[in-house]
Scaffold this active site. Structure first.
Site, PDB file in Angstrom:
ATOM      1  N   THR A  81       7.704  -4.174  15.887  1.00  0.00           N
ATOM      2  CA  THR A  81       7.535  -3.182  14.809  1.00  0.00           C
ATOM      3  C   THR A  81       6.255  -2.372  14.986  1.00  0.00           C
ATOM      4  OG1 THR A  81       8.847  -4.370  13.186  1.00  0.00           O
ATOM      5  CG2 THR A  81       7.127  -2.942  12.320  1.00  0.00           C
ATOM      6  N   ILE A 121       0.841  -1.205   0.000  1.00  0.00           N
ATOM      7  CA  ILE A 121       0.000   0.000   0.000  1.00  0.00           C
ATOM      8  C   ILE A 121       0.876   1.254   0.000  1.00  0.00           C
ATOM      9  CG2 ILE A 121      -1.827   1.258   1.214  1.00  0.00           C
ATOM     10  CD1 ILE A 121      -2.617  -1.467   2.510  1.00  0.00           C
ATOM     11  N   ALA A 143       4.371   1.647   7.832  1.00  0.00           N
ATOM     12  CA  ALA A 143       5.315   0.548   8.082  1.00  0.00           C
ATOM     13  C   ALA A 143       4.763  -0.375   9.151  1.00  0.00           C
ATOM     14  CB  ALA A 143       6.664   1.108   8.533  1.00  0.00           C
ATOM     15  N   THR A 174      -6.181  -0.846  10.474  1.00  0.00           N
ATOM     16  CA  THR A 174      -6.932  -1.914   9.811  1.00  0.00           C
ATOM     17  C   THR A 174      -8.303  -2.128  10.450  1.00  0.00           C
ATOM     18  OG1 THR A 174      -6.931  -4.303   9.491  1.00  0.00           O
ATOM     19  CG2 THR A 174      -5.640  -3.518  11.321  1.00  0.00           C
ATOM     20  N   ASP A 175      -9.218  -2.727   9.692  1.00  0.00           N
ATOM     21  CA  ASP A 175     -10.523  -3.085  10.271  1.00  0.00           C
ATOM     22  C   ASP A 175     -10.397  -4.263  11.240  1.00  0.00           C
ATOM     23  OD1 ASP A 175     -10.063  -5.129   8.419  1.00  0.00           O
ATOM     24  OD2 ASP A 175     -11.955  -4.882   7.343  1.00  0.00           O
ATOM     25  N   GLU A 176      -9.242  -4.959  11.203  1.00  0.00           N
ATOM     26  CA  GLU A 176      -9.104  -6.152  12.056  1.00  0.00           C
ATOM     27  C   GLU A 176      -9.098  -5.806  13.545  1.00  0.00           C
ATOM     28  OE1 GLU A 176      -6.412  -9.204  10.968  1.00  0.00           O
ATOM     29  OE2 GLU A 176      -6.758  -8.930   8.826  1.00  0.00           O
ATOM     30  N   ASN A 207      -7.113  -4.831   1.182  1.00  0.00           N
ATOM     31  CA  ASN A 207      -6.724  -4.235  -0.102  1.00  0.00           C
ATOM     32  C   ASN A 207      -6.297  -5.316  -1.079  1.00  0.00           C
ATOM     33  OD1 ASN A 207      -5.223  -1.000   0.515  1.00  0.00           O
ATOM     34  ND2 ASN A 207      -6.805  -1.992   1.680  1.00  0.00           N
TER      35      ASN A 207
HETATM   36  P1  NAD Z   1       3.412  -4.681   3.536  1.00  0.00           P
HETATM   37  O1  NAD Z   1       3.766  -5.812   4.435  1.00  0.00           O
HETATM   38  O2  NAD Z   1       3.219  -4.913   2.088  1.00  0.00           O
HETATM   39  O3  NAD Z   1       4.503  -3.535   3.679  1.00  0.00           O
HETATM   40  C1  NAD Z   1       5.028  -3.134   4.909  1.00  0.00           C
HETATM   41  C2  NAD Z   1       6.212  -2.226   4.639  1.00  0.00           C
HETATM   42  O4  NAD Z   1       6.728  -1.810   5.922  1.00  0.00           O
HETATM   43  C3  NAD Z   1       7.355  -2.892   3.897  1.00  0.00           C
HETATM   44  O5  NAD Z   1       7.866  -2.037   2.903  1.00  0.00           O
HETATM   45  C4  NAD Z   1       8.396  -3.142   4.973  1.00  0.00           C
HETATM   46  O6  NAD Z   1       9.725  -3.135   4.484  1.00  0.00           O
HETATM   47  C5  NAD Z   1       8.130  -1.982   5.932  1.00  0.00           C
HETATM   48  N1  NAD Z   1       8.550  -2.292   7.307  1.00  0.00           N
HETATM   49  C6  NAD Z   1       8.249  -3.400   8.032  1.00  0.00           C
HETATM   50  N2  NAD Z   1       8.844  -3.333   9.226  1.00  0.00           N
HETATM   51  C7  NAD Z   1       9.513  -2.157   9.262  1.00  0.00           C
HETATM   52  C8  NAD Z   1      10.314  -1.517  10.232  1.00  0.00           C
HETATM   53  N3  NAD Z   1      10.568  -2.087  11.430  1.00  0.00           N
HETATM   54  N4  NAD Z   1      10.846  -0.304   9.953  1.00  0.00           N
HETATM   55  C9  NAD Z   1      10.605   0.287   8.746  1.00  0.00           C
HETATM   56  N5  NAD Z   1       9.888  -0.289   7.781  1.00  0.00           N
HETATM   57  C10 NAD Z   1       9.337  -1.491   8.027  1.00  0.00           C
HETATM   58  O7  NAD Z   1       2.118  -4.037   4.200  1.00  0.00           O
HETATM   59  P2  NAD Z   1       0.831  -3.405   3.494  1.00  0.00           P
HETATM   60  O8  NAD Z   1      -0.114  -4.485   3.177  1.00  0.00           O
HETATM   61  O9  NAD Z   1       1.269  -2.460   2.451  1.00  0.00           O
HETATM   62  O10 NAD Z   1       0.225  -2.599   4.735  1.00  0.00           O
HETATM   63  C11 NAD Z   1       0.657  -1.277   5.021  1.00  0.00           C
HETATM   64  C12 NAD Z   1      -0.079  -0.764   6.228  1.00  0.00           C
HETATM   65  O11 NAD Z   1      -1.480  -0.761   5.981  1.00  0.00           O
HETATM   66  C13 NAD Z   1       0.135  -1.609   7.488  1.00  0.00           C
HETATM   67  O12 NAD Z   1       0.233  -0.746   8.574  1.00  0.00           O
HETATM   68  C14 NAD Z   1      -1.129  -2.466   7.577  1.00  0.00           C
HETATM   69  O13 NAD Z   1      -1.409  -2.783   8.910  1.00  0.00           O
HETATM   70  C15 NAD Z   1      -2.155  -1.506   7.002  1.00  0.00           C
HETATM   71  N6  NAD Z   1      -3.305  -2.143   6.344  1.00  0.00           N
HETATM   72  C16 NAD Z   1      -3.118  -3.105   5.378  1.00  0.00           C
HETATM   73  C17 NAD Z   1      -4.212  -3.651   4.708  1.00  0.00           C
HETATM   74  C18 NAD Z   1      -4.041  -4.699   3.638  1.00  0.00           C
HETATM   75  O14 NAD Z   1      -5.046  -5.241   3.157  1.00  0.00           O
HETATM   76  N7  NAD Z   1      -2.840  -5.004   3.189  1.00  0.00           N
HETATM   77  C19 NAD Z   1      -5.500  -3.233   5.046  1.00  0.00           C
HETATM   78  C20 NAD Z   1      -5.673  -2.260   6.050  1.00  0.00           C
HETATM   79  C21 NAD Z   1      -4.554  -1.715   6.674  1.00  0.00           C
HETATM   80  O1  DAU Z   2      -8.711  -6.562   6.827  1.00  0.00           O
HETATM   81  C1  DAU Z   2      -7.506  -5.881   6.615  1.00  0.00           C
HETATM   82  C2  DAU Z   2      -6.354  -6.845   6.711  1.00  0.00           C
HETATM   83  O2  DAU Z   2      -6.406  -7.651   5.538  1.00  0.00           O
HETATM   84  C3  DAU Z   2      -4.999  -6.157   6.833  1.00  0.00           C
HETATM   85  O3  DAU Z   2      -4.954  -5.451   8.034  1.00  0.00           O
HETATM   86  C4  DAU Z   2      -3.873  -7.198   6.790  1.00  0.00           C
HETATM   87  O4  DAU Z   2      -2.615  -6.533   6.795  1.00  0.00           O
HETATM   88  C5  DAU Z   2      -3.998  -7.989   5.515  1.00  0.00           C
HETATM   89  O5  DAU Z   2      -3.012  -8.995   5.460  1.00  0.00           O
HETATM   90  C6  DAU Z   2      -5.392  -8.618   5.417  1.00  0.00           C
HETATM   91  O6  DAU Z   2      -5.572  -9.636   6.412  1.00  0.00           O
HETATM   92  P1  DAU Z   2      -6.329 -11.014   6.086  1.00  0.00           P
HETATM   93  O7  DAU Z   2      -5.909 -12.029   7.079  1.00  0.00           O
HETATM   94  O8  DAU Z   2      -7.780 -10.800   5.913  1.00  0.00           O
HETATM   95  O9  DAU Z   2      -5.699 -11.322   4.626  1.00  0.00           O
HETATM   96  P2  DAU Z   2      -5.144 -12.662   3.947  1.00  0.00           P
HETATM   97  O10 DAU Z   2      -4.920 -12.320   2.502  1.00  0.00           O
HETATM   98  O11 DAU Z   2      -4.027 -13.240   4.714  1.00  0.00           O
HETATM   99  O12 DAU Z   2      -6.381 -13.631   4.064  1.00  0.00           O
HETATM  100  C7  DAU Z   2      -7.647 -13.308   3.496  1.00  0.00           C
HETATM  101  C8  DAU Z   2      -8.592 -14.457   3.801  1.00  0.00           C
HETATM  102  O13 DAU Z   2      -8.181 -15.603   3.043  1.00  0.00           O
HETATM  103  C9  DAU Z   2      -8.582 -14.890   5.262  1.00  0.00           C
HETATM  104  O14 DAU Z   2      -9.885 -15.304   5.629  1.00  0.00           O
HETATM  105  C10 DAU Z   2      -7.646 -16.099   5.283  1.00  0.00           C
HETATM  106  C11 DAU Z   2      -7.870 -16.715   3.908  1.00  0.00           C
HETATM  107  N1  DAU Z   2      -6.686 -17.401   3.328  1.00  0.00           N
HETATM  108  C12 DAU Z   2      -5.508 -16.737   3.277  1.00  0.00           C
HETATM  109  C13 DAU Z   2      -4.380 -17.339   2.742  1.00  0.00           C
HETATM  110  C14 DAU Z   2      -3.065 -16.621   2.710  1.00  0.00           C
HETATM  111  C15 DAU Z   2      -6.825 -18.696   2.804  1.00  0.00           C
HETATM  112  O15 DAU Z   2      -7.914 -19.271   2.827  1.00  0.00           O
HETATM  113  N2  DAU Z   2      -5.718 -19.281   2.285  1.00  0.00           N
HETATM  114  C16 DAU Z   2      -4.500 -18.668   2.237  1.00  0.00           C
HETATM  115  O16 DAU Z   2      -3.525 -19.301   1.758  1.00  0.00           O
END
Ligand code: NAD
Ligand code: DAU
Length: 349
Positions: free
Chosen positions: A102, A14, A84, A132-134, A187
């Site tokens: 972290t 993101i 991060a 996050t919504d979690e 996302n």
């Molecule tokens: P990601 O894991 O793809 O990226 C995380 C980034 O943070 C990486 O570039 C990593 O190098 C950096 N990072 C990790 N530890 C660090 C540290 N100690 N110091 C500096 N940098 C560090 O994560 P993402 O999916 O892009 O999520 C970004 C943010 O959005 C997170 O805070 C996550 O909780 C939040 N979020 C993610 C989702 C989702 O669906 N992916 C949804 C809602 C909120």
């Molecule tokens: O809701 C926001 C969150 O969404 C973010 O805060 C997190 O950073 C992000 O990783 C994501 O969390 P989830 O646990 O929902 O995402 P994930 O893609 O890991 O899993 C989505 C759903 O799919 C969950 O119900 C678990 C399931 N799953 C996941 C994996 C990796 C499977 O069934 N098989 C799999 O191999």
């Protein structure tokens, strides 16, 4: 008005879209991407903008107090957009303390650095915490998470994010630090690391590997295209009310099994295979411990107050995502070599 903004985690999924959105849209801002480049961070995500004069990169760990203070002193940011984090729930189950370090300590360290730099002079300053919504826990078959829903995290990941949200509010209440928080749903989109459901399924379909669905596959998530999340962050950072949180989501709920089947059909079409080819790869595997049944965001507040709504339908977003992975197989190959293979074996064996 010119601004200097530190975006943490800008090399991640993101974060890289947020860095791109800001550096292209606000050419008079200085954008500093602060990232430790963990397994999830990848500067390849930003190749197209890395030479822009308003973009700078600092490799740093957000838990490193001296280094973070040094960077804050060097750039004197007006704003911090904090993404991060350790972000994968499954990894939080195998290594919870990495998430505490972290996500909790790192966030507190950034808050402290902002507080020291701004030193009570908060005019034009803002700390935007991306959450996050979690943190709200798990829903039953009906209902939505609103901004007022009580926190009820279940995984070490969501507990660490909830703790970081509390620290942000505590710095606001105690020290007057100006902040906003966004809590977003799942996302998807380009540059998503293939440990998460959608890119993992795309990668495995491409490689004719088993498609591991946890439990009975009836878990439900609300999916949002990543660029729409970046646009929501832009709006809330600039126009959100100080001290408030905003829910961001797609009003787009899918049961995992239905989503995986949809991906199979779309990929079969793209790859020119017969319908049903990829579905044969679906394998039900051991469930994730503490698995939250359903997430669903009520995004009415950000829509009513700031006029945000998703710009891309799920159909369009998934098509763009699949095309991106098909056109960027080198990226996929690079991020799935080495450590990823060990992770995969441990997680799915
Ligand atoms: P990601 O894991 O793809 O990226 C995380 C980034 O943070 C990486 O570039 C990593 O190098 C950096 N990072 C990790 N530890 C660090 C540290 N100690 N110091 C500096 N940098 C560090 O994560 P993402 O999916 O892009 O999520 C970004 C943010 O959005 C997170 O805070 C996550 O909780 C939040 N979020 C993610 C989702 C989702 O669906 N992916 C949804 C809602 C909120
Ligand atoms: O809701 C926001 C969150 O969404 C973010 O805060 C997190 O950073 C992000 O990783 C994501 O969390 P989830 O646990 O929902 O995402 P994930 O893609 O890991 O899993 C989505 C759903 O799919 C969950 O119900 C678990 C399931 N799953 C996941 C994996 C990796 C499977 O069934 N098989 C799999 O191999």
């Amino acid at each position: 008005m010119k601004k200097t903004i530190i975006i943490t985690g800008g090399a991640g999924f993101i974060g890289s879209h947020v860095v791109r959105e800001f550096s292209i849209k606000y050419t008079d801002y200085q954008i500093i991407n602060l990232d430790a480049l963990t397994y999830a961070g990848n500067l390849e995500n930003l190749k197209d903008i890395e030479n822009k004069p308003n973009y700078h990169f600092e490799k740093a760990d957000i838990t490193d107090e001296n280094k973070i203070n040094e960077i804050f002193q060097k750039y004197q940011p007006d704003g911090v957009i904090h993404l991060a984090a350790e972000s994968h729930v499954d990894r939080s189950i195998s290594s919870p303390l990495d998430f505490v370090k972290t996500n909790v300590l790192g966030t507190a360290n950034l808050l402290n650095a902002a507080k020291s730099l701004w030193n009570g002079n908060f005019e034009g300053k803002r700390f935007h915490h991306v959450s996050t919504d979690e943190v709200f826990g798990s829903l039953g078959a009906t209902g939505f998470f609103t901004e007022e829903t009580k926190y009820d995290p279940h995984s070490p990941y969501s507990a660490s994010k909830a703790a970081s949200d509390h620290f942000v509010r505590a710095y606001g209440d105690t020290f007057g630090l100006p902040f906003v928080i966004t809590n977003c749903s799942n996302n998807y989109g380009p540059n998503h690391f293939p440990e998460k459901l959608i890119p993992l399924m795309i990668y495995n379909i491409l490689n004719h590997n088993a498609l591991p669905v946890y439990g009975d596959g009836n878990y439900t998530r609300d999916w949002l295209f990543v660029i729409d999340h970046a646009k929501a962050i832009d709006l809330v950072f600039h126009e959100g009310e100080n001290g408030k949180n905003y829910n961001v989501g797609g009003f787009n709920e899918w049961k995992n099994i239905d989503l995986v089947k949809l991906l199979c059909r779309l990929m079969d079409k793209k790859l020119g295979g017969s319908e049903g080819d990829s579905e044969k790869l679906i394998t039900f595997v051991k469930d994730r411990p503490g698995h939250d049944l359903r997430y669903a965001i009520d995004a009415t507040k950000i829509n009513k107050e700031l006029g945000w709504k998703p710009s891309v339908t799920f159909e369009e977003g998934l098509a763009k995502t699949i095309d991106w992975y098909l056109e960027n197989q080198e990226w996929l190959k690079n991020v799935t070599s080495g450590e990823y293979q060990k992770y995969y074996e441990k997680q799915y064996n």
